[in-house]
Design a protein around this motif. Structure first.
Motif, PDB file in Angstrom:
ATOM      1  N   LYS A  97       0.901  -1.325  -0.322  1.00 16.59           N
ATOM      2  CA  LYS A  97      -0.150   0.206  -0.126  1.00 16.59           C
ATOM      3  C   LYS A  97       0.844   0.980  -0.708  1.00 16.59           C
ATOM      4  O   LYS A  97      -0.014   2.645  -0.639  1.00 16.59           O
ATOM      5  N   GLU A  98       2.328   1.568   0.453  1.00 15.36           N
ATOM      6  CA  GLU A  98       3.263   2.422   0.402  1.00 15.36           C
ATOM      7  C   GLU A  98       3.615   2.621  -1.159  1.00 15.36           C
ATOM      8  O   GLU A  98       4.048   3.113  -1.584  1.00 15.36           O
ATOM      9  N   SER A  99       3.299   1.202  -1.953  1.00 14.69           N
ATOM     10  CA  SER A  99       4.131   1.327  -3.227  1.00 14.69           C
ATOM     11  C   SER A  99       3.097   2.249  -3.931  1.00 14.69           C
ATOM     12  O   SER A  99       2.012   1.863  -3.831  1.00 14.69           O
ATOM     13  N   THR A 100       3.990   3.663  -4.689  1.00 12.11           N
ATOM     14  CA  THR A 100       2.919   3.979  -5.654  1.00 12.11           C
ATOM     15  C   THR A 100       3.053   3.161  -6.879  1.00 12.11           C
ATOM     16  O   THR A 100       1.781   3.267  -7.283  1.00 12.11           O
ATOM     17  N   SER A 101       3.409   2.250  -7.442  1.00 10.69           N
ATOM     18  CA  SER A 101       3.017   1.815  -8.140  1.00 10.69           C
ATOM     19  C   SER A 101       2.241   0.325  -7.942  1.00 10.69           C
ATOM     20  O   SER A 101       1.470  -0.554  -8.777  1.00 10.69           O
ATOM     21  N   LEU A 102       2.377   0.182  -6.947  1.00  8.66           N
ATOM     22  CA  LEU A 102       1.221  -1.161  -6.143  1.00  8.66           C
ATOM     23  C   LEU A 102      -0.069  -1.162  -5.486  1.00  8.66           C
ATOM     24  O   LEU A 102      -0.720  -1.929  -5.239  1.00  8.66           O
ATOM     25  N   LYS A 103       0.058  -0.136  -5.085  1.00  8.62           N
ATOM     26  CA  LYS A 103      -0.739   0.178  -4.474  1.00  8.62           C
ATOM     27  C   LYS A 103      -2.276   0.226  -4.002  1.00  8.62           C
ATOM     28  O   LYS A 103      -3.184   0.018  -3.353  1.00  8.62           O
ATOM     29  N   ASP A 104      -2.914  -0.149  -5.380  1.00  8.96           N
ATOM     30  CA  ASP A 104      -3.749  -0.507  -6.650  1.00  8.96           C
ATOM     31  C   ASP A 104      -4.487  -1.813  -6.375  1.00  8.96           C
ATOM     32  O   ASP A 104      -5.169  -2.487  -6.922  1.00  8.96           O
ATOM     33  N   ILE A 105      -3.179  -2.726  -5.970  1.00 13.51           N
ATOM     34  CA  ILE A 105      -3.179  -3.878  -5.763  1.00 13.51           C
ATOM     35  C   ILE A 105      -4.185  -4.897  -5.234  1.00 13.51           C
ATOM     36  O   ILE A 105      -3.621  -4.574  -4.139  1.00 13.51           O
ATOM     37  N   PRO A 106      -5.715  -5.048  -5.400  1.00 17.32           N
ATOM     38  CA  PRO A 106      -6.255  -5.727  -3.757  1.00 17.32           C
ATOM     39  C   PRO A 106      -5.059  -6.593  -2.836  1.00 17.32           C
ATOM     40  O   PRO A 106      -5.004  -7.571  -3.927  1.00 17.32           O
ATOM     41  N   VAL A 107      -5.142  -6.370  -1.740  1.00 16.26           N
ATOM     42  CA  VAL A 107      -4.621  -7.403  -1.111  1.00 16.26           C
ATOM     43  C   VAL A 107      -5.695  -8.447   0.236  1.00 16.26           C
ATOM     44  O   VAL A 107      -6.551  -7.036   0.640  1.00 16.26           O
ATOM     45  N   VAL A 108      -5.772  -8.993   0.080  1.00 17.86           N
ATOM     46  CA  VAL A 108      -6.316 -10.220   0.697  1.00 17.86           C
ATOM     47  C   VAL A 108      -5.740 -10.828   1.841  1.00 17.86           C
ATOM     48  O   VAL A 108      -4.536 -11.399   1.813  1.00 17.86           O
ATOM     49  N   ILE A 109      -6.172 -10.961   3.323  1.00 14.80           N
ATOM     50  CA  ILE A 109      -5.733 -11.273   4.350  1.00 14.80           C
ATOM     51  C   ILE A 109      -6.280 -12.813   4.869  1.00 14.80           C
ATOM     52  O   ILE A 109      -7.003 -12.846   4.522  1.00 14.80           O
ATOM     53  N   MET A 110      -5.239 -13.429   5.775  1.00 17.51           N
ATOM     54  CA  MET A 110      -5.903 -14.660   6.149  1.00 17.51           C
ATOM     55  C   MET A 110      -5.050 -15.047   6.811  1.00 17.51           C
ATOM     56  O   MET A 110      -3.929 -15.387   7.106  1.00 17.51           O
ATOM     57  N   SER A 111      -6.213 -16.219   7.719  1.00 16.27           N
ATOM     58  CA  SER A 111      -5.476 -15.901   9.570  1.00 16.27           C
ATOM     59  C   SER A 111      -6.478 -17.099  10.013  1.00 16.27           C
ATOM     60  O   SER A 111      -7.246 -17.530   9.520  1.00 16.27           O
ATOM     61  N   SER A 112      -5.785 -18.384  10.680  1.00 18.01           N
ATOM     62  CA  SER A 112      -6.275 -19.062  11.831  1.00 18.01           C
ATOM     63  C   SER A 112      -7.173 -18.244  12.722  1.00 18.01           C
ATOM     64  O   SER A 112      -7.769 -19.310  13.374  1.00 18.01           O
ATOM     65  N   GLU A 113      -6.080 -17.612  13.071  1.00 15.86           N
ATOM     66  CA  GLU A 113      -6.898 -16.151  14.870  1.00 15.86           C
ATOM     67  C   GLU A 113      -7.974 -16.437  14.109  1.00 15.86           C
ATOM     68  O   GLU A 113      -7.551 -14.380  13.397  1.00 15.86           O
ATOM     69  N   ASN A 114      -8.637 -15.260  14.858  1.00 16.98           N
ATOM     70  CA  ASN A 114      -9.617 -15.007  14.716  1.00 16.98           C
ATOM     71  C   ASN A 114      -9.826 -13.905  15.617  1.00 16.98           C
ATOM     72  O   ASN A 114     -11.141 -13.619  17.076  1.00 16.98           O
ATOM     73  N   VAL A 115      -8.929 -12.873  15.630  1.00 17.49           N
ATOM     74  CA  VAL A 115      -8.867 -11.577  16.539  1.00 17.49           C
ATOM     75  C   VAL A 115      -9.143 -10.706  16.086  1.00 17.49           C
ATOM     76  O   VAL A 115      -8.507  -9.688  15.163  1.00 17.49           O
ATOM     77  N   PRO A 116     -10.024  -9.793  17.012  1.00 13.53           N
ATOM     78  CA  PRO A 116     -11.023  -8.487  15.956  1.00 13.53           C
ATOM     79  C   PRO A 116      -9.980  -7.531  15.974  1.00 13.53           C
ATOM     80  O   PRO A 116     -10.256  -6.928  15.358  1.00 13.53           O
ATOM     81  N   SER A 117      -9.278  -7.382  16.309  1.00 15.56           N
ATOM     82  CA  SER A 117      -8.286  -6.307  16.537  1.00 15.56           C
ATOM     83  C   SER A 117      -7.158  -6.109  15.348  1.00 15.56           C
ATOM     84  O   SER A 117      -6.826  -5.203  14.883  1.00 15.56           O
ATOM     85  N   ARG A 118      -7.070  -7.406  14.981  1.00 12.85           N
ATOM     86  CA  ARG A 118      -5.937  -8.303  14.112  1.00 12.85           C
ATOM     87  C   ARG A 118      -6.716  -7.843  12.375  1.00 12.85           C
ATOM     88  O   ARG A 118      -6.279  -7.021  11.844  1.00 12.85           O
ATOM     89  N   ILE A 119      -8.139  -8.482  12.812  1.00 15.71           N
ATOM     90  CA  ILE A 119      -8.877  -8.114  11.058  1.00 15.71           C
ATOM     91  C   ILE A 119      -8.989  -6.261  11.197  1.00 15.71           C
ATOM     92  O   ILE A 119      -9.082  -6.170   9.775  1.00 15.71           O
ATOM     93  N   ASN A 120      -9.480  -6.125  12.533  1.00 17.50           N
ATOM     94  CA  ASN A 120      -9.607  -4.358  12.314  1.00 17.50           C
ATOM     95  C   ASN A 120      -8.728  -3.431  11.673  1.00 17.50           C
ATOM     96  O   ASN A 120      -8.539  -2.821  10.413  1.00 17.50           O
ATOM     97  N   SER A 121      -7.310  -4.128  12.225  1.00 15.11           N
ATOM     98  CA  SER A 121      -6.091  -2.858  11.749  1.00 15.11           C
ATOM     99  C   SER A 121      -5.910  -3.452  10.146  1.00 15.11           C
ATOM    100  O   SER A 121      -5.102  -2.483   9.580  1.00 15.11           O
ATOM    101  N   CYS A 122      -5.716  -4.469   9.429  1.00 22.09           N
ATOM    102  CA  CYS A 122      -5.336  -5.147   8.477  1.00 22.09           C
ATOM    103  C   CYS A 122      -6.207  -4.120   7.284  1.00 22.09           C
ATOM    104  O   CYS A 122      -6.036  -3.694   6.469  1.00 22.09           O
ATOM    105  N   LEU A 123      -7.681  -4.379   7.731  1.00 27.61           N
ATOM    106  CA  LEU A 123      -8.697  -3.759   6.661  1.00 27.61           C
ATOM    107  C   LEU A 123      -8.548  -1.716   6.988  1.00 27.61           C
ATOM    108  O   LEU A 123      -8.950  -1.728   5.872  1.00 27.61           O
ATOM    109  N   GLU A 124      -8.223  -1.452   8.043  1.00 21.76           N
ATOM    110  CA  GLU A 124      -7.941   0.031   8.140  1.00 21.76           C
ATOM    111  C   GLU A 124      -6.985   0.930   6.975  1.00 21.76           C
ATOM    112  O   GLU A 124      -6.445   1.386   6.729  1.00 21.76           O
TER     113      GLU A 124
END
Length: 186
Positions: A97-124
């Motif tokens: 997201k900091e890269s000017t050439s790649l910032k528009d590429i969608p990124v999806v995060i996967m995790s086996s841990e359901n941690v709401p604060s982690r999920i929120n920080s990734c989405l933010e």
């Protein structure tokens, strides 16, 4: 006919340090007709994308075995595990997201841990989705709208005569009605 298939096939970079999870996501993506490049670390993903600085390489990391650079292969989406040794999925997300050439590429995060604060920080930070493992086909089906939106932006940037995606062209019913009513009054 093969030119049409190649033209509409999206390229996904899958990043996970677990061989089993990487093979699972690769199979799910290929079942949905995506072209997949799978790597086992955030460092290899950054190297593949052309974002790796020389000082970021560690002595134990091996280079990605690919003959194409980020300039030759367009990545339409990146799906990455959150928790990996070295560069985490969150770190990878931030660098993209900091890269000017790649910032528009969608990124999806996967995790086996359901941690709401982690999920929120990734989405933010700019992640499009956050999937809980094990990833299922229904999760992969959620990726296409993100790919279509990004594909529309890139196509528009490179070919200015193409039509804009429908969501950008939508007029309010009041505006449309007023325009046609004005034509009738003349």
């Amino acid at each position: 006919m093969s030119a049409i298939v190649t033209e509409t096939q999206f390229h996904v970079l899958a990043v996970d340090d677990s061989l089993i999870e990487r093979k699972l996501i690769e199979r799910l993506l290929k079942t949905s007709s995506y072209q997949v490049t799978a790597v086992d670390s955030g460092v290899k993903a950054l190297e593949y994308l052309g974002l790796l600085d020389d000082e970021d390489t560690s002595p134990d990391s091996t280079p990605v075995s690919t003959t194409k650079t980020h300039h030759e292969v367009e990545v339409n989406l990146i799906i990455t595990d959150y928790c990996m040794p070295g560069i985490t999925g969150y770190d990878l997300l931030r660098k993209i997201k900091e890269s000017t050439s790649l910032k528009d590429i969608p990124v999806v995060i996967m995790s086996s841990e359901n941690v709401p604060s982690r999920i929120n920080s990734c989405l933010e930070q700019g992640a499009e989705e956050f999937f809980l493992k094990p990833v299922r086909q229904s999760d992969v089906n959620k990726l296409r709208p993100h790919l279509m939106r990004t594909s529309g932006k890139r196509t528009e940037d490179h070919q200015p005569n193409k039509r804009k995606p429908m969501e950008e062209c939508m007029l309010s019913p009041d505006r449309t009605r007023a325009r046609y009513n004005d034509d009738l009054e003349l």
